[in-house]
Structure formats: C-alpha cells, structure tokens
Design a protein around this motif. Structure first.
Motif, mmCIF file in Angstrom:
data_model
loop_
_atom_site.group_PDB
_atom_site.id
_atom_site.type_symbol
_atom_site.label_atom_id
_atom_site.label_comp_id
_atom_site.label_asym_id
_atom_site.label_seq_id
_atom_site.Cartn_x
_atom_site.Cartn_y
_atom_site.Cartn_z
ATOM 1 N N TYR A 221 30.045 -23.133 -13.633
ATOM 2 C CA TYR A 221 29.616 -22.351 -14.802
ATOM 3 C C TYR A 221 28.161 -22.663 -15.156
ATOM 4 C CZ TYR A 221 29.669 -20.486 -19.595
ATOM 5 O OH TYR A 221 29.384 -19.785 -20.738
ATOM 6 N N LEU A 222 27.784 -23.949 -14.971
ATOM 7 C CA LEU A 222 26.421 -24.358 -15.308
ATOM 8 C C LEU A 222 25.384 -23.704 -14.400
ATOM 9 C CD1 LEU A 222 26.859 -28.203 -15.814
ATOM 10 C CD2 LEU A 222 26.530 -26.478 -17.595
ATOM 11 N N LEU A 223 25.804 -23.335 -13.190
ATOM 12 C CA LEU A 223 24.831 -22.938 -12.175
ATOM 13 C C LEU A 223 24.623 -21.439 -12.018
ATOM 14 C CD1 LEU A 223 25.346 -25.360 -9.183
ATOM 15 C CD2 LEU A 223 23.398 -25.208 -10.730
ATOM 16 N N THR A 224 25.562 -20.613 -12.487
ATOM 17 C CA THR A 224 25.448 -19.202 -12.163
ATOM 18 C C THR A 224 25.804 -18.308 -13.341
ATOM 19 O OG1 THR A 224 26.208 -17.437 -10.706
ATOM 20 C CG2 THR A 224 27.780 -19.159 -11.203
ATOM 21 N N HIS A 225 25.301 -17.063 -13.274
ATOM 22 C CA HIS A 225 25.649 -16.063 -14.280
ATOM 23 C C HIS A 225 26.365 -14.905 -13.614
ATOM 24 C CE1 HIS A 225 23.716 -17.873 -17.682
ATOM 25 N NE2 HIS A 225 22.656 -18.121 -16.947
ATOM 26 N N ASP A 226 27.071 -15.198 -12.529
ATOM 27 C CA ASP A 226 27.764 -14.162 -11.784
ATOM 28 C C ASP A 226 29.186 -14.665 -11.524
ATOM 29 O OD1 ASP A 226 28.890 -12.737 -9.609
ATOM 30 O OD2 ASP A 226 26.901 -12.112 -8.945
ATOM 31 N N LEU A 227 30.168 -13.898 -11.981
ATOM 32 C CA LEU A 227 31.559 -14.358 -11.905
ATOM 33 C C LEU A 227 31.999 -14.660 -10.475
ATOM 34 C CD1 LEU A 227 34.292 -14.948 -13.179
ATOM 35 C CD2 LEU A 227 34.747 -12.505 -13.230
ATOM 36 N N LYS A 228 31.640 -13.779 -9.518
ATOM 37 C CA LYS A 228 32.070 -14.014 -8.143
ATOM 38 C C LYS A 228 31.451 -15.288 -7.587
ATOM 39 C CE LYS A 228 33.101 -9.251 -7.114
ATOM 40 N NZ LYS A 228 32.547 -7.960 -6.749
ATOM 41 N N LYS A 229 30.155 -15.489 -7.889
ATOM 42 C CA LYS A 229 29.499 -16.719 -7.432
ATOM 43 C C LYS A 229 30.133 -17.937 -8.092
ATOM 44 C CE LYS A 229 25.006 -14.811 -6.288
ATOM 45 N NZ LYS A 229 23.822 -14.341 -7.034
ATOM 46 N N MET A 230 30.507 -17.778 -9.375
ATOM 47 C CA MET A 230 31.119 -18.902 -10.082
ATOM 48 C C MET A 230 32.428 -19.294 -9.402
ATOM 49 S SD MET A 230 32.170 -19.226 -14.074
ATOM 50 C CE MET A 230 33.419 -20.414 -14.574
ATOM 51 N N LEU A 231 33.229 -18.290 -9.015
ATOM 52 C CA LEU A 231 34.506 -18.582 -8.349
ATOM 53 C C LEU A 231 34.263 -19.311 -7.024
ATOM 54 C CD1 LEU A 231 36.316 -15.193 -9.070
ATOM 55 C CD2 LEU A 231 36.988 -17.414 -9.973
ATOM 56 N N LEU A 232 33.277 -18.807 -6.245
ATOM 57 C CA LEU A 232 32.972 -19.435 -4.953
ATOM 58 C C LEU A 232 32.445 -20.851 -5.127
ATOM 59 C CD1 LEU A 232 31.334 -16.608 -2.828
ATOM 60 C CD2 LEU A 232 33.420 -17.902 -2.331
ATOM 61 N N LEU A 233 31.491 -21.004 -6.049
ATOM 62 C CA LEU A 233 30.906 -22.330 -6.273
ATOM 63 C C LEU A 233 31.966 -23.326 -6.746
ATOM 64 C CD1 LEU A 233 27.469 -21.589 -7.979
ATOM 65 C CD2 LEU A 233 27.838 -22.797 -5.829
ATOM 66 N N SER A 234 32.874 -22.871 -7.605
ATOM 67 C CA SER A 234 33.885 -23.796 -8.114
ATOM 68 C C SER A 234 34.756 -24.297 -6.960
ATOM 69 C CB SER A 234 34.726 -23.141 -9.214
ATOM 70 O OG SER A 234 35.600 -22.193 -8.672
#
Lengths: 281, 262
Positions: A221-234
């Motif tokens: 959540y800290l790193l992105t403002h894009d939901l799909k990227k957030m899911l991948l990064l998590s």
C-alpha cells in the motif's frame, strides 16, 4: 528437500493471505481479519473432535462457519446494538476464542490436539506429513497439496471477482445502487479469510496468520496507487517474508513462523523509510 | 403545497424513515415529472440525503413505497444513476480516474464480466464531457475537490441512465466547477434526462432548478420553482431560524439582482 517444502509452505500461506489482506487493508477491516483468525478456534476444535485430521473438509467447514458467524456477530452488535465497531470486534472474538480455549482444555485429553501448535503453528512438521499413495508413490507433504488447492481457489476468486471486489470496496453505496450486493461480497470475502486462516494455522498458527494478512498488503500500500500493482506487490512481499524469514530463523535458531513474520516487519520498515524519502524528495 | 403530476417518472408514496426510532422523514409523498431539473432543498438534518438514499434502496423504509418509471427500483436499475456525497469514499484508494469512471459501466456488465473496448471508449467520452480527459491516468488521491466531483459526475454519465440522483454535488467545489456542472446538468435536462439534486444553497435555487422539493422531515412543498419556492414555504421549511429568515426575505426581495456568488 525439507528446506524446499518448508519454504514452499510458507509461500503458499503468504500468497492467499497477502491477496485477501490487501482488500482487508483497503476496507479498513484488518481487525475483523484478526478477529476471524482467533474466532475460528472453537470451530477447529469442535470439528477436530469429530474427525481428528487438520485438513479434513469438516475442519474447514467448521472454521468457515465460525468465521462467517464472527463477521455476522460483529455487524450485528455494531448495527443493532449501536456499539462502536472496534468494541464489537473486541467482545466477539475474545469471547469465541476463550470458548475455543475451554473446549480444547476440556477435550485435549481425549484427542491429540496441541494448543501450541494451533496458536503458533509448526511449519517444520510439514515435510513429515507425507502423502504416500496406496501403490507406494511419495507425493510429498499432504498439507502442501491442500495449501496449493487453497491458492487455486483464492487466486481465481481474486481474479474473477476483481470488478465486484473493487467496486464494493471503493464505494459500497454506489455498488448497491447498481445492483451489486455489497453484503454478499463482504461475507464472501470474510468467508475466504476464514478459509485461508484455517488452511494456514497448522503452519503459522492462528495468532501469527494475521501478520500474513496485514503486513505484506500494508507494505505494498505504501508503494503504489494502483490496485492491481498493490495486489502483485503484496504477493511479492509475502513471498519475500516467507523465504527471508526461513533463513533468518535458521540463522537465529528460532521459531520459523515468527522468523517469517519478523522478516515481514523488517521489509515493512525498510519500505516505510524509503517511501517517506521518496515523498519528500 | 404539493403539485402531483400525471405519469410521473418518480413517485414517492407516504414514505417514513427513522433512525434509532427518531423519524427522519415523515409521510413524504410527492411525484416528479420527466425531464425536470429538480432541487431537494431544506435545512441541515432535514432528511434530504436520506430521501435520495431511500429512493436508491440504501436505507430501510418504515413505510411507504417508491416507484421509478412506475416500477420498483430493482426492475429499472440500469435507467437510474446515483452520485453519492463526495466525502463518502476514500480518495486515497489506490486507483486511477479512468478506473473510477469505468465503474459506471459495471451495472451493464454481468457477474465476473470485464468491461469491453466499447465500455472503455464510452467512459473516456464521459470524462471528456466533464473536461477531465487529460486527467484519465491521474491517481485519484491527487485530485482537488472540484475534480473529484467531476470524476463522480463522469461515472454517473457513464451509466447512461434516464434519471440521475445527486447528493450535494456542489459542496466544496470551486466556482468554475460549479458552473461547469450546472451547465452539464442543464444540457442533460434538455436531452430529456431527469436530474434530482440535493442542494442547500438557497441563493442559487431559482437560477438552477425548474422544480423544487422543500423538506424538513415532512414534505413542505413540491412543484415548479416559480410557484413553490416562495417566502411562505421557505418560512415553513426553515422555521424559527430568525437570522436565516431575514436573509431569506432579503434574498427574495433582491431575487432579480445577480448575487455575488454567481
């Protein structure tokens, strides 16, 4: 080979937890996830008394029912009783958890439940539970197969229901207005959280699973403002905590699940500092 | 003073809504003609938002019924659009302007179905209509209040509905956005759409709306602005708020003079 199975188990716990956890973070419902992870205990014990195996469908069903019941009770107390939601969460899960403790102390003499194992997990035991077919073929540890199946379900759920989860998370009122039942998706999500919790407790325990739900998702959540990227990064952070945590705990000769959770916390701290630096720069 | 209409696009019948056993709306009964630009007016806590939330099925009713196009809402959802209050969502949510507008198409898609190219093109067109095309890839956390409202409006346009309910679209937006929004709403009305707006700025009522619903828990008046938005009905709606009343009479006596806010 054991190292491989343990790390794989850790990753298979981390992936679905991180995905569902991302939605918990965005819905500001992390504490409901915490509540569910504790409140499934009586469900697990009761089902275990009937079928003494952790990966039987009955245990999953028992825990799933408890998870949805917990979600329902929390909503019920806060909406019908006008209790603040955090108080409602606190009352519900401590009560259910303590019932679980009483059940376990009353019946553990009759079964081989190890409360420590339920609460804190023992991932090092996973490679010992081999699944050997009748013809004698060794298919590897059965919990890994079970977790693999859980991953398949959760990942398909997240991909298929992306639109529905996105809209009910961002704007509940709008979702209801266009005919997407926010309540149904809320309970489905919480049902999935219970399912993952019970699938994970054998390896990381009912107490530490909350960290897998919240920490990788918060770091992303800290790193992105894009939901799909957030899911991948998590998912990436979840896997990194599982792998890094295994070696950390090996090095420190400590509990493996605690090592994984600690690693998740370290990653969060590093990302937190970096993201602050990036914002001020 | 309630003007009932024939063949109404919206019919609210004997609606009563309460919260914690305190009534918020009491026996509200009115109908709206198709193709009107309507303002729901009333003091704070009068139940304006509750009224449109009940129409959208977001609040439980104690009694009464609501019909849109002579049918219950569940039968005509695709023809009905709703714009919630801007503050009701988390603008730090990790998503882009375009993805929010695309949400307006979700009601037209089946379960698990993804938006198609045509949906994306239509959403982009709606974004253009509110003058936000160049912001399409912008993160929603970087928008100003006025831009947020425009995005919500674009999402409503993307629904391609026949009747629009908007909850306080002019709160916290800049003058340019307010002018742009009202321009757009009038354009929609002229295309035959029906637009219902929760509004609390009395100064602009006569300029903006051709139909007015005045409420203060009970329905005070409903009808064409000319005949409905009068000193008497305002006095009834705003009750004993003296300072406000003097402002109202002040306002009504100067009603033809353009206000500073305009």
């Amino acid at each position: 080979m054991n190292t491989f199975w343990i790390i794989l188990t850790g990753c298979l716990v981390a992936i679905p937890c991180s995905l569902l956890g991302s939605y918990l973070v965005l819905r500001k419902m992390v504490m409901i996830g915490d509540a569910i992870s504790h409140a499934v205990l009586p469900g697990i014990i009761l089902s275990f008394m009937i079928t003494p195996s952790f990966d039987s469908p009955l245990v999953i069903l028992g825990a799933g029912v408890m998870g949805v019941l917990t979600t329902f009770l929390i909503e019920f107390f806060s909406q019908k009783g006008k209790l603040p939601e955090d108080a409602s969460i606190g009352v519900t899960f401590t009560w259910l958890f303590s019932i679980g403790l009483i059940l376990s102390s009353a019946f553990t003499s009759k079964t081989d439940i190890d409360l420590d194992c339920i609460l804190f997990g023992e991932i090092l035991n996973i490679p010992l539970q081999l699944w050997i077919t009748e013809s004698g073929v060794n298919l590897g540890p059965s919990p890994v197969w079970f977790l693999g199946f859980v991953n398949l379900i959760i990942v398909s759920f997240i991909i298929l229901a992306y639109k529905e989860l996105f809209i009910t998370t961002f704007d509940k009122a709008f979702a209801i207005a266009i005919g997407i039942s926010a309540g149904l998706w809320h309970y489905l999500l919480m049902g999935m959280v219970s399912f993952v919790t019970v699938a994970s407790f054998e390896s990381v325990g009912a107490v530490l699973v909350i960290s897998f739900l919240v920490t990788p998702a918060s770091t992303a959540y800290l790193l992105t403002h894009d939901l799909k990227k957030m899911l991948l990064l998590s998912v990436l952070f979840g896997i990194a905590s599982a792998v890094g945590g295994y070696y950390l705990s090996n090095y420190l000769d400590s509990s493996t699940s605690a090592g994984m959770v600690t690693m998740g916390g370290i990653l969060f701290a590093i990302v937190f500092v970096i993201s602050k630096k990036l914002k001020t720069a | 003073m309630v003007t009932q209409v024939e063949n109404p696009i919206l019919e609210v019948h004997d609606l009563t809504v309460s919260y914690q056993s305190k009534p918020v709306l009491w026996n509200v009964d009115f109908s709206l003609p198709s193709g009107s630009l309507t303002g729901i007016i009333g003091p704070n806590g009068a139940g304006k938002s509750t009224l449109i939330k009940s129409i959208m099925g977001l609040t439980e009713k104690n009694s009464g019924y609501i019909k849109l196009f002579d049918k219950p809402l569940s039968k005509v959802r695709k023809k009905v659009s709703y714009v919630p209050q801007r503050e009701s969502v988390d603008w730090n949510f990790p998503t882009s302007v375009f993805d929010i507008v695309l949400m307006g198409r979700y009601g037209h898609l089946g379960l698990f179905k993804r938006p198609k190219q045509a949906d994306k093109e239509f959403a982009l067109e709606c974004l253009r209509d509110v003058g936000m095309e160049e912001f399409k890839d912008r993160q929603i956390s970087q928008l100003s209040g006025g831009q947020q409202q425009r995005v919500f409006l674009a999402r409503a346009l993307a629904q391609n509905a026949d009747i629009y309910f908007m909850d306080e679209p002019f709160v916290g937006v800049d003058a340019a956005t307010e002018a742009a929004i009202i321009e757009l709403l009038k354009k929609m009305r002229n295309q035959g759409k029906t637009v219902i707006v929760v509004h609390h700025d009395l100064q602009s009522v006569k300029k903006y709306f051709d139909w007015v619903i005045l409420i203060n828990m009970r329905l005070i008046a409903s009808g064409p602005t000319e005949t409905t938005f009068t000193k008497d009905t305002l006095q009834e709606a705003y009750g004993g708020k003296l300072t406000l009343l003097s402002q109202i009479s002040d306002l009504l006596s100067k009603e033809d003079i353009p206000t500073r806010q305009g």
